[in-house]
Design a protein around this motif. Structure first.
Motif, PDB file in Angstrom:
ATOM      1  N   GLY A 150      36.606  25.600  40.108  1.00 15.70           N
ATOM      2  CA  GLY A 150      36.512  25.025  38.775  1.00 15.70           C
ATOM      3  C   GLY A 150      35.100  24.863  38.252  1.00 15.70           C
ATOM      4  O   GLY A 150      34.828  23.906  37.510  1.00 15.70           O
ATOM      5  N   ILE A 151      34.192  25.768  38.590  1.00 11.14           N
ATOM      6  CA  ILE A 151      32.812  25.700  38.100  1.00 11.14           C
ATOM      7  C   ILE A 151      32.612  26.817  37.079  1.00 11.14           C
ATOM      8  O   ILE A 151      32.578  28.002  37.434  1.00 11.14           O
ATOM      9  CB  ILE A 151      31.796  25.852  39.248  1.00 11.14           C
ATOM     10  N   SER A 152      32.492  26.451  35.808  1.00 19.42           N
ATOM     11  CA  SER A 152      32.378  27.462  34.759  1.00 19.42           C
ATOM     12  C   SER A 152      31.042  28.191  34.796  1.00 19.42           C
ATOM     13  O   SER A 152      30.914  29.283  34.225  1.00 19.42           O
ATOM     14  CB  SER A 152      32.563  26.809  33.380  1.00 19.42           C
ATOM     15  N   VAL A 182      37.264  32.961  42.370  1.00 21.13           N
ATOM     16  CA  VAL A 182      36.410  31.868  42.833  1.00 21.13           C
ATOM     17  C   VAL A 182      36.415  30.722  41.828  1.00 21.13           C
ATOM     18  O   VAL A 182      36.502  29.547  42.204  1.00 21.13           O
ATOM     19  CB  VAL A 182      34.976  32.378  43.073  1.00 21.13           C
ATOM     20  N   GLU A 183      36.332  31.047  40.546  1.00 19.89           N
ATOM     21  CA  GLU A 183      36.330  30.007  39.517  1.00 19.89           C
ATOM     22  C   GLU A 183      37.623  29.201  39.536  1.00 19.89           C
ATOM     23  O   GLU A 183      37.615  27.982  39.367  1.00 19.89           O
ATOM     24  CB  GLU A 183      36.120  30.640  38.143  1.00 19.89           C
ATOM     25  N   SER A 184      38.753  29.879  39.757  1.00 20.29           N
ATOM     26  CA  SER A 184      40.029  29.168  39.811  1.00 20.29           C
ATOM     27  C   SER A 184      40.106  28.245  41.025  1.00 20.29           C
ATOM     28  O   SER A 184      40.801  27.227  41.003  1.00 20.29           O
ATOM     29  CB  SER A 184      41.188  30.167  39.839  1.00 20.29           C
ATOM     30  N   TRP A 216      36.754  22.556  25.989  1.00 21.44           N
ATOM     31  CA  TRP A 216      37.729  23.641  25.944  1.00 21.44           C
ATOM     32  C   TRP A 216      37.074  25.020  26.039  1.00 21.44           C
ATOM     33  O   TRP A 216      37.764  26.023  26.209  1.00 21.44           O
ATOM     34  CB  TRP A 216      38.558  23.561  24.655  1.00 21.44           C
ATOM     35  N   PHE A 217      35.750  25.064  25.974  1.00 19.04           N
ATOM     36  CA  PHE A 217      35.055  26.356  26.041  1.00 19.04           C
ATOM     37  C   PHE A 217      35.207  27.038  27.412  1.00 19.04           C
ATOM     38  O   PHE A 217      35.394  28.259  27.457  1.00 19.04           O
ATOM     39  CB  PHE A 217      33.585  26.189  25.670  1.00 19.04           C
ATOM     40  N   PRO A 218      35.094  26.307  28.536  1.00 19.02           N
ATOM     41  CA  PRO A 218      35.294  26.982  29.830  1.00 19.02           C
ATOM     42  C   PRO A 218      36.659  27.642  29.948  1.00 19.02           C
ATOM     43  O   PRO A 218      36.768  28.762  30.481  1.00 19.02           O
ATOM     44  CB  PRO A 218      35.123  25.850  30.844  1.00 19.02           C
ATOM     45  N   THR A 219      37.704  26.966  29.454  1.00 19.74           N
ATOM     46  CA  THR A 219      39.046  27.558  29.486  1.00 19.74           C
ATOM     47  C   THR A 219      39.105  28.815  28.630  1.00 19.74           C
ATOM     48  O   THR A 219      39.705  29.825  29.012  1.00 19.74           O
ATOM     49  CB  THR A 219      40.089  26.542  28.986  1.00 19.74           C
ATOM     50  N   GLY A 266      37.700  36.306  30.265  1.00 17.76           N
ATOM     51  CA  GLY A 266      37.494  37.062  31.493  1.00 17.76           C
ATOM     52  C   GLY A 266      38.761  37.735  31.973  1.00 17.76           C
ATOM     53  O   GLY A 266      38.739  38.883  32.434  1.00 17.76           O
ATOM     54  N   ILE A 267      39.893  37.037  31.851  1.00 18.00           N
ATOM     55  CA  ILE A 267      41.181  37.611  32.254  1.00 18.00           C
ATOM     56  C   ILE A 267      41.540  38.796  31.361  1.00 18.00           C
ATOM     57  O   ILE A 267      41.991  39.850  31.841  1.00 18.00           O
ATOM     58  CB  ILE A 267      42.280  36.540  32.204  1.00 18.00           C
TER      59      ILE A 267
END
Length: 321
Positions: free
Chosen positions: A94-96, A89-91, A36-39, A45-46
């Motif tokens: 999906g690479i945290s 790009v991450e969205s 859950w840390f990447p989320t 970031g948002i």
């Protein structure tokens, strides 16, 4: 006065949120079991992106012009561009790890703008006559967006170099003809090539392999992402330079005067032009173009900040000299 307090709150809040976001990404990268840390990092970031956008909007309302007239405003615009680019790009992929290597740059930029700049360089002031032009938004915003994309793409290349270390990497087929991001599935070569691994169907090889399949997949994605993000930033840089030349002719009567900023913009353009050319050259794949992109990262910083602070040209802020 209330607006000044709001701006101080927003710039400090954006710095602390980016610092916390960076730590969250790093912890999530070090401990993949914390799924859950990447989320949580993306959420941070948002929030930071929205705080910076609100700060720029407040400056726009306060000054009555697009907030790119001084170093303080341009630093926050650059941080906003970097966070926007990495979040998009991450969205998509999906690479945290993208956030883990990008947020430190955005955090350092906001820290420099918030803590290091003298107070008189942070104050919104009336535009000088040369800046009272529609070219301010057209030229400077495009240049700053190009810097953002080129920095993110270059950081992806640096991450690629770190992950592959001293391995002999050759990623053929990673630049042209793919049409989209490659599938990252791996399969082994025949036994007579047991030290080589084939990535998907695009004739992409990694030789002298001492890396795990997971690291190979990640290196492949970072290499491809770097190329595509720089491929977006380079045309923006080209458009920005052309717009700047037209504005210079309107303001100073000359399209090009070899001002330090103009010279380094040309150097930066040449570095990334060489990178993009290398990526479509058969014998130049993998680490060598990535080294060029890493050099481009330095060139962008010299072009954006170095000549502004240390030079004596028409674009200089003259803080140090």
């Amino acid at each position: 006065m209330d607006l000044v307090i709001l701006e101080n709150f927003l710039d400090n809040a954006s710095f602390f949120v980016l610092l916390l976001t960076m730590l969250i990404y790093w912890i999530g990268t070090a401990f993949p079991s914390l799924t859950w840390f990447p989320t949580l990092g993306t959420t941070g970031g948002i929030i930071a992106n929205l705080l910076i956008a609100t700060l720029l909007g407040a400056r726009w309302l306060e000054g009555g012009y697009f907030p790119l007239s001084n170093l303080y405003e341009s630093l926050f615009f650059l941080a906003w561009g970097i966070t926007t680019t990495y979040l998009i790009v991450e969205s998509m992929v999906g690479i945290s790890l993208i956030g883990a290597v990008t947020t430190p740059i955005a955090m350092a930029i906001t820290a420099f703008a918030t803590i290091s700049l003298p107070s008189d360089m942070r104050v919104s002031s009336p535009l000088v006559p040369a800046l009272k032009s529609n070219w301010l938004m057209m030229h400077v915003s495009v240049m700053m967006l190009s810097y953002s994309a080129l920095m993110v793409g270059s950081v992806m290349a640096i991450a690629f170099l770190i992950i592959t270390r001293d391995q002999d990497i050759s990623l053929r087929g990673s630049s042209v003809g793919t049409g989209s991001y490659r599938n990252s599935s791996l399969k082994e070569f025949p036994k007579n090539h047991e030290k080589e691994i084939l990535l998907n169907t695009n004739d992409a090889f990694i030789t002298k392999n001492n890396l795990s399949p997971q690291h190979l997949n990640l290196a492949d994605k970072l290499d491809n992402l770097s190329y595509r993000i720089i491929g977006l930033g380079f045309p923006l840089l080209t458009i920005g330079i052309i717009a700047g030349a037209v504005w210079a002719n309107e303001a100073w009567g000359s399209y090009w005067s070899w001002d330090p900023k103009e010279t380094w913009a040309l150097i930066t353009w040449l570095v990334f032009a060489a990178y993009l050319h290398a990526r479509i050259t058969k014998d130049w794949q993998g680490r060598r173009p990535a080294i060029l992109a890493a050099g481009g990262f330095i060139a962008v910083w010299v072009c954006y900040l170095g000549v502004n602070l240390l030079g004596n040209g028409l674009h200089s802020y003259g803080w140090f000299l």
